[in-house]
Design a protein around this motif. Structure first.
Motif, short mmCIF file in Angstrom:
data_model
loop_
_atom_site.label_atom_id
_atom_site.label_comp_id
_atom_site.label_asym_id
_atom_site.label_seq_id
_atom_site.Cartn_x
_atom_site.Cartn_y
_atom_site.Cartn_z
N ILE A 101 0.83 -1.21 0.00
CA ILE A 101 0.00 0.00 0.00
C ILE A 101 0.87 1.26 0.00
N PRO A 102 1.88 1.37 0.88
CA PRO A 102 2.74 2.56 0.79
C PRO A 102 3.39 2.72 -0.58
N ILE A 115 0.92 4.08 -3.07
CA ILE A 115 0.71 5.51 -2.82
C ILE A 115 1.89 6.31 -3.39
N MET A 174 -8.30 5.88 -1.82
CA MET A 174 -7.30 6.90 -2.14
C MET A 174 -6.40 6.51 -3.30
N ILE A 175 -6.44 5.24 -3.69
CA ILE A 175 -5.62 4.83 -4.83
C ILE A 175 -6.45 5.07 -6.09
N GLU A 189 -4.96 10.33 4.17
CA GLU A 189 -5.33 11.74 3.93
C GLU A 189 -4.48 12.70 4.75
N HIS A 220 3.50 4.04 8.72
CA HIS A 220 2.88 3.27 7.65
C HIS A 220 1.62 4.00 7.18
N THR A 221 1.55 4.25 5.89
CA THR A 221 0.41 5.02 5.41
C THR A 221 -0.77 4.13 5.04
N GLY A 222 -1.94 4.59 5.40
CA GLY A 222 -3.17 3.95 4.93
C GLY A 222 -3.54 4.55 3.58
N ALA A 223 -4.72 4.18 3.08
CA ALA A 223 -5.08 4.67 1.76
C ALA A 223 -6.57 4.95 1.64
N GLY A 224 -7.14 5.46 2.72
CA GLY A 224 -8.51 5.92 2.61
C GLY A 224 -9.54 4.85 2.90
N SER A 273 -4.36 -4.33 6.89
CA SER A 273 -3.86 -3.28 6.00
C SER A 273 -2.34 -3.17 6.09
N GLY A 318 -0.64 -5.55 4.00
CA GLY A 318 -0.72 -5.32 2.57
C GLY A 318 -1.94 -5.94 1.92
#
Lengths: 250, 468
Positions: A37-38, A41, A78-79, B149, B186-190, B203, B206
């Motif tokens: 995921i990172p 992004i 967000m992707i 975000e 570690h970034t999330g993605a919404g 999450s 991955g």
């Protein structure tokens, strides 16, 4: 329907920004899938959105089957899978922001450009996206401008009115350097003032601040405990002038 | 009521008329004005300057740290309020490792804005807290999961982490003690669901952010199937203060069952929305009227949600007397949740509020279990139908029926979170629903000829969510 893959990307040919990113964090994780995921992004920051080819290459780089990559891309909002304008206008429409007037901003954007949510405006500058709570509920309506580029550059714009939103969009489209600077929204006398000084509640397009105003006109000073406005006249003369003008009327 | 107690207001140390006793600016979670200047955060022996972690590394065993945190009565600040020290003690001591600490910075509950400010304004306090927790549970790696975000939080916390690595506070030889401690942002993605602890672990691994079955609980088998302790950002940020000043400092504040301090974020129909650090047990009336400046002129309180959009609405001005702690909020008919107070005055239509909340949960439901996936959408459709003028009295029963099907029957707490506020609105504010329904053409057609032929109005937005 996802498009057919037109051109495969060799993972080794991924841009340095992405491969360096993976190298930089690899030691922190016991397996490479955790970086998925990172990394997606990061790829989005580079490309603006994630195409199937890029997703495939990242899958190969991290040794994650393409199906799992696709599942992740599909799940996380967000992707982005479609291209966007130069600025992504992420507008929150959860309750506080809805109450604060988010719908009017959305309507204004659609009327101004004739483009709906997720579409690119004719000048290629903007894409409006509705996002869920930005956790800025004390400054509704709240939105985040994301400028595409090597990195996404975020700028919060809060407490917006339709007029201010319109002005910011025009300034951005005209490429004005200070388009996203902090702007004055409104000022209110503060209830429960702790002392006899001129306490006001100052609302700008970044935040709300309890402040003391000293002096007037050009010599006016804005004092807040945080020291953010310590040298407002030099740091942000336009905002200083806006506040000074409003203070006269108060 | 004493004048002149310092209260931290929007991060600004500020004199305010309030009965809340002074919070110690030297030791509190947030002495932002000081910690903002990162230069101050050096091991200088002063509170905040990584003094607590050095004391812990040199003088305290993991058991002593856990006992100290247990004695402080610190409770998880993310919503459930589980005692943090007790949670730390669940990690099996004889496990060969690795063990992990996962910090939940996926702040996404509508109404909440507290973790963001900790991560942006005093990131070092969070890092120091994570190091104390890692020492206590025997972990060598922290993952701090921050929602995507929050670009600013991600960048600022990452900068602070890099600074710590450069100075040797983090790494393979922490403060020269030979201990390994690593910290990864570690970034999330919404995805709101990733604020649920097991979804967050999915999450980090991955995958799609789907919740996992408990048991095994994460403390036994968490991220990468290793023992993992999951704490909220605010809970972890309290740890250095507890070590610095001792558990007694914490228990001296708040109530017996909810000791200590809490950041409350107030939004909605108040003059001065913002966030404050308060003692547990402070009456809600004080928070709304003294700190947040009271309601807008000429308005009366209609309802108040004490803990973010997933908590039931407390009706009317009775809310003012409710003490703001875990037990008080439950007795008052709601929950403390993430202490995100949403104030609703008499200009607010509860059906509109619930439509918005339902839209949020319908969009954020991960789709794993049927009650939540379908139920949240149905709740949205019914609210939309009522607002579009197609409601009938049966819709109220239908809503309760759907809620009964979601509540305690969905896989993770998201379903409950979606159901509770709507149940409270239907049961406590039926007049708002009835006012809409009595205006509805469908209701009136049914009343006149007994066979409603009007079809429910479709809504663009409901259709959008349906399609997504």
């Amino acid at each position: 329907m996802p498009e057919l893959h037109t051109k495969d990307i060799n993972p080794a040919e991924l841009p340095k920004q992405i491969t360096d990113f993976v190298k930089g964090i690899a030691s922190q994780y016991p397996n490479s899938k955790a970086m998925l995921i990172p990394t997606l992004i990061e790829a989005q920051k580079y490309y603006g959105h994630v195409t199937d080819e890029v997703a495939m290459a990242i899958g190969k780089l991290l040794k994650v089957p393409y199906g799992e990559v696709e599942a992740v891309i599909d799940f996380y909002t967000m992707i982005l899978q479609k291209p966007t304008g130069e600025y992504i206008v992420g507008l929150c429409d959860t309750w506080n922001c809805e109450w604060g007037g988010a719908a009017a901003l959305k309507e204004h954007f659609i009327a101004k450009y004739g483009k709906g949510v997720g579409e690119i405006t004719a000048d290629g500058k903007f894409t409006l996206l509705m996002v869920e709570c930005l956790c800025d509920c004390h400054n509704p309506p709240s939105l985040q401008f994301l400028q595409r580029g090597e990195h996404f550059t975020p700028t919060w714009s809060n407490n917006l009115t339709v007029e201010l939103f319109d002005a910011i969009l025009d300034d951005l489209a005209a490429g004005k350097a200070d388009a996203l600077r902090e702007r004055f929204v409104r000022m209110e006398k503060k209830q429960n003032a702790p002392d006899d000084r001129n306490w006001v509640w100052l609302v700008t397009t970044r935040n709300q601040y309890p402040c003391v105003l000293e002096g007037s006109g050009d010599a006016m000073k804005v004092i807040d405990g945080f020291g953010k406005f310590g040298d407002l006249k030099n740091d942000n003369p336009a905002l200083h002038a806006e506040i000074a003008a409003a203070a006269k009327e108060l | 009521m004493a004048k002149g107690n310092p209260i931290l207001m929007n991060g600004i140390r500020h004199e305010c008329i309030t009965p809340v006793s002074a919070l110690d600016n030297e030791i509190g979670i947030r002495s932002l004005a000081d910690y903002e200047s990162k230069a101050r955060y050096v091991p200088d022996g002063k509170p905040g300057g990584y003094r607590a972690i050095q004391h812990v590394l040199n003088n305290m065993s993991p058991e002593q740290v856990i006992d100290e945190v247990k004695a402080s009565g610190l409770r998880g600040k993310g919503g459930a309020g589980f005692p943090t020290g007790l949670k730390w003690s669940f990690v099996p001591k004889d496990h060969p490792g690795p063990k992990y600490l996962a910090i939940n910075g996926d702040e996404g509950e509508p109404g909440t804005f507290k973790d963001r400010y900790i991560m942006e304004d005093c990131p070092h306090r969070l890092i120091e807290g994570a190091m104390i927790a890692m020492h206590a549970i025997g972990a060598e790696q922290t993952y701090c999961y921050i929602r995507g975000e929050f670009y600013d939080s991600l960048r600022l916390l990452d900068d602070a982490v890099k600074e710590c690595y450069a100075k040797g506070y983090l790494g393979d030889n922490v403060f020269g003690t030979g201990k390994r401690m690593h910290f990864q942002v570690h970034t999330g993605a919404g995805a709101y669901i990733c604020g649920e602890e097991t979804s967050m672990l999915s999450s980090i691994e991955g995958s799609r952010g789907h919740p996992k079955m408990k048991p095994p609980f994460p403390a036994i088998e968490g991220v990468f199937r290793k023992p993992t302790i999951i704490n909220n950002v605010e809970s972890i940020a309290c740890a250095p203060a507890i070590i610095d000043a001792g558990a007694g400092w914490f228990t001296a504040r708040g109530t017996e069952k909810s000791p200590g301090i809490k950041i409350v974020s107030v939004s909605g129909c108040v003059r001065n929305p913002g966030w404050w650090e308060i003692e547990y047990g402070t009456p809600i009336g004080v928070i709304v009227n003294e700190l947040a400046g009271g309601l807008l002129p000429g308005r009366k309180l209609k309802g108040l949600i004490p803990g973010g959009s997933s908590c039931p609405v407390i009706k009317g001005e009775a809310a003012y007397d409710v003490p703001f702690d875990y037990e008080g909020c439950v007795a008052g008919g709601s929950m403390l949740g993430s202490a995100a107070m949403i104030v609703l005055d008499d200009s607010i239509d509860m059906v509109g509020v619930m439509r918005n909340f339902s839209k949020f949960y319908a969009h954020e439901s991960c789709g794993k279990c049927t009650p939540c996936r379908e139920g949240t959408r149905w709740m949205l459709q019914i609210h939309q139908r009522i607002l579009d003028g197609g409601g009938t009295m049966e819709d109220l029963d239908l809503l309760i029926d759907i809620i009964n099907g979601i509540e305690a029957k969905s896989f993770c707490p998201l379903g409950d979170a979606a159901a509770w506020p709507v149940r409270s609105a239907v049961e406590r504010f039926p007049e708002d629903y009835i006012a809409w329904i009595e205006k509805s053409s469908r209701f009136n057609a049914l009343k006149e000829n007994g066979n409603g032929s009007a079809s429910p109005a479709g809504s663009e937005e409901a259709a959008e969510v349906e399609a997504s």
